[in-house]
Structure formats: C-alpha cells, structure tokens
Design a protein around this motif. Structure first.
Motif, PDB file in Angstrom:
ATOM      1  N   GLY A 119      -9.541   1.321  15.689  1.00 56.31           N
ATOM      2  CA  GLY A 119      -8.398   2.184  15.900  1.00 56.31           C
ATOM      3  C   GLY A 119      -8.173   2.367  17.391  1.00 56.31           C
ATOM      4  O   GLY A 119      -8.907   1.801  18.207  1.00 56.31           O
ATOM      5  N   GLU A 120      -7.159   3.156  17.735  1.00 59.29           N
ATOM      6  CA  GLU A 120      -6.822   3.354  19.146  1.00 59.29           C
ATOM      7  C   GLU A 120      -6.613   4.820  19.460  1.00 59.29           C
ATOM      8  O   GLU A 120      -6.125   5.576  18.628  1.00 59.29           O
ATOM      9  CB  GLU A 120      -5.529   2.609  19.496  1.00 59.29           C
ATOM     10  CG  GLU A 120      -5.613   1.117  19.371  1.00 59.29           C
ATOM     11  CD  GLU A 120      -4.286   0.449  19.670  1.00 59.29           C
ATOM     12  OE1 GLU A 120      -3.225   1.081  19.479  1.00 59.29           O
ATOM     13  OE2 GLU A 120      -4.305  -0.714  20.096  1.00 59.29           O
ATOM     14  N   ILE A 121      -6.964   5.185  20.687  1.00 62.81           N
ATOM     15  CA  ILE A 121      -6.668   6.512  21.208  1.00 62.81           C
ATOM     16  C   ILE A 121      -5.950   6.317  22.533  1.00 62.81           C
ATOM     17  O   ILE A 121      -6.462   5.656  23.428  1.00 62.81           O
ATOM     18  CB  ILE A 121      -7.937   7.356  21.404  1.00 62.81           C
ATOM     19  CG1 ILE A 121      -8.623   7.605  20.078  1.00 62.81           C
ATOM     20  CG2 ILE A 121      -7.590   8.675  22.075  1.00 62.81           C
ATOM     21  CD1 ILE A 121      -9.896   8.397  20.180  1.00 62.81           C
ATOM     22  N   SER A 122      -4.759   6.869  22.622  1.00 57.37           N
ATOM     23  CA  SER A 122      -3.966   6.793  23.840  1.00 57.37           C
ATOM     24  C   SER A 122      -4.068   8.142  24.539  1.00 57.37           C
ATOM     25  O   SER A 122      -3.618   9.147  24.019  1.00 57.37           O
ATOM     26  CB  SER A 122      -2.511   6.470  23.484  1.00 57.37           C
ATOM     27  OG  SER A 122      -1.698   6.567  24.610  1.00 57.37           O
ATOM     28  N   GLY A 123      -4.675   8.159  25.710  1.00 54.38           N
ATOM     29  CA  GLY A 123      -4.897   9.403  26.427  1.00 54.38           C
ATOM     30  C   GLY A 123      -6.260   9.986  26.083  1.00 54.38           C
ATOM     31  O   GLY A 123      -7.048   9.398  25.344  1.00 54.38           O
ATOM     32  N   THR A 124      -6.525  11.143  26.618  1.00 56.06           N
ATOM     33  CA  THR A 124      -7.797  11.823  26.367  1.00 56.06           C
ATOM     34  C   THR A 124      -7.516  13.255  25.932  1.00 56.06           C
ATOM     35  O   THR A 124      -6.869  14.007  26.665  1.00 56.06           O
ATOM     36  CB  THR A 124      -8.663  11.846  27.643  1.00 56.06           C
ATOM     37  OG1 THR A 124      -8.834  10.506  28.096  1.00 56.06           O
ATOM     38  CG2 THR A 124     -10.023  12.473  27.380  1.00 56.06           C
ATOM     39  N   PRO A 125      -7.988  13.637  24.734  1.00 54.87           N
ATOM     40  CA  PRO A 125      -7.747  15.014  24.287  1.00 54.87           C
ATOM     41  C   PRO A 125      -8.572  16.009  25.098  1.00 54.87           C
ATOM     42  O   PRO A 125      -9.689  15.712  25.528  1.00 54.87           O
ATOM     43  CB  PRO A 125      -8.177  15.001  22.824  1.00 54.87           C
ATOM     44  CG  PRO A 125      -9.108  13.845  22.698  1.00 54.87           C
ATOM     45  CD  PRO A 125      -8.709  12.849  23.744  1.00 54.87           C
ATOM     46  N   ALA A 126      -8.008  17.175  25.316  1.00 56.98           N
ATOM     47  CA  ALA A 126      -8.753  18.242  25.992  1.00 56.98           C
ATOM     48  C   ALA A 126      -9.927  18.647  25.110  1.00 56.98           C
ATOM     49  O   ALA A 126      -9.824  18.612  23.883  1.00 56.98           O
ATOM     50  CB  ALA A 126      -7.840  19.433  26.245  1.00 56.98           C
ATOM     51  N   PRO A 127     -11.057  19.021  25.694  1.00 54.58           N
ATOM     52  CA  PRO A 127     -12.251  19.342  24.899  1.00 54.58           C
ATOM     53  C   PRO A 127     -12.041  20.449  23.868  1.00 54.58           C
ATOM     54  O   PRO A 127     -12.671  20.434  22.812  1.00 54.58           O
ATOM     55  CB  PRO A 127     -13.270  19.774  25.947  1.00 54.58           C
ATOM     56  CG  PRO A 127     -12.801  19.185  27.224  1.00 54.58           C
ATOM     57  CD  PRO A 127     -11.314  19.094  27.125  1.00 54.58           C
ATOM     58  N   ASP A 128     -11.147  21.396  24.141  1.00 55.08           N
ATOM     59  CA  ASP A 128     -10.934  22.497  23.210  1.00 55.08           C
ATOM     60  C   ASP A 128      -9.693  22.304  22.326  1.00 55.08           C
ATOM     61  O   ASP A 128      -9.289  23.214  21.612  1.00 55.08           O
ATOM     62  CB  ASP A 128     -10.832  23.812  23.976  1.00 55.08           C
ATOM     63  CG  ASP A 128      -9.699  23.800  24.994  1.00 55.08           C
ATOM     64  OD1 ASP A 128      -9.255  22.700  25.377  1.00 55.08           O
ATOM     65  OD2 ASP A 128      -9.266  24.892  25.414  1.00 55.08           O
ATOM     66  N   SER A 129      -9.083  21.111  22.339  1.00 52.03           N
ATOM     67  CA  SER A 129      -7.860  20.866  21.570  1.00 52.03           C
ATOM     68  C   SER A 129      -8.169  20.525  20.112  1.00 52.03           C
ATOM     69  O   SER A 129      -9.312  20.222  19.756  1.00 52.03           O
ATOM     70  CB  SER A 129      -7.066  19.721  22.200  1.00 52.03           C
ATOM     71  OG  SER A 129      -7.737  18.500  21.997  1.00 52.03           O
TER      72      SER A 129
END
Length: 146
Positions: free
Chosen positions: A53-63
């Motif tokens: 799969g793919e992840i575009s960007g980086t989620p904030a740790p508390d998101s």
C-alpha cells in the motif's frame, strides 16, 4: 476454399492477450495532491503481508490517521477513527479485463476533513473485503476528487 477458423482463432488469442496486458487503465483516485503530500509517498506492506500500500505524507503523531495501518478493513477503520465526511466509489480498469476475478475491480475513496483521504479496495466477484490501500495526508482535502 478459405476457412474462417484460423482467423477466428487468431482474433480470439489476440483479444485474450490484450485482456491480460499489464497496462493499467485506472484513472488515479487522487488526481491532485498538495505539494507537501506528493513529495513523500512511501510504500508499505499490508498488516497481513498480502499486498503493498501507499502513504502520501506523514500523519501527525496525535492524529486519527496515525492509528491506521495499510490493510485494515473499512469497518474497523470507521470504528477506530469515525465515519468519513464524504465518500465515493469508482471502477478500475481491471473491471474490464475478461475473466478477471481479483479483488481490485472497484475502489472506495473517503474524505476525513482536517486529515485527508483514504482509498480502499472495494473487493471483487469472490472477495468482498474492503481493505485500506492508500492514505493521503492532506488537511486541505484536495486529495478528494470524485
């Protein structure tokens, strides 16, 4: 006298080979992405180790998106982070391949405002599992293009 059998056999073989072509006719679920999200696309193995799969960007740790993993099922994601704000579904090019019975002939894209978009495989003829394929971290929501 000319027989139509060889011509018919050649046409059938040609059509079947074209149906098995590796060229994808998919229209991208995410047509426009923010510049920051587009710059960091990572491939990850699903949690059951069956696909990438793919992840575009980086989620904030508390998101909310930080709680998700590629391969999670749609219902589990909704229980974990809540219902999406918008949703749409579309067919992929694989839906038009003759005798294709795989799990990726439809896609579901959901928008979670303030977080981004999630793309799921919507299953196929013999598989109804809706698994998370891609996460687009985009607080502006420009990843959602129905």
């Amino acid at each position: 006298m000319f027989s139509h059998r060889p011509a018919l056999a050649l046409a059938t073989a040609t059509l079947s080979l074209l149906g098995c072509s590796s060229v994808s006719l998919d229209t991208p679920a995410v047509a426009a992405q923010s510049a920051a999200a587009a710059s960091t696309v990572r491939e990850l193995r699903s949690n059951d180790d069956r696909f990438d799969g793919e992840i575009s960007g980086t989620p904030a740790p508390d998101s909310r998106f930080a709680k998700l993993k590629i391969g999670m099922e749609l219902e589990r994601v909704h229980k974990l982070i809540g219902e999406p704000d918008q949703i749409y579904s579309h067919t992929t090019g694989k839906a038009w391949i003759p005798f294709y019975f795989g799990a990726d002939s439809r896609r579901i894209v959901t928008l979670h405002r303030g977080e981004g978009c999630l793309t799921y495989s919507a299953g196929g003829l013999f598989n109804s599992r809706k698994q998370l394929l891609r996460m687009d971290i985009d607080a502006a929501g420009s990843c959602f293009k129905p």
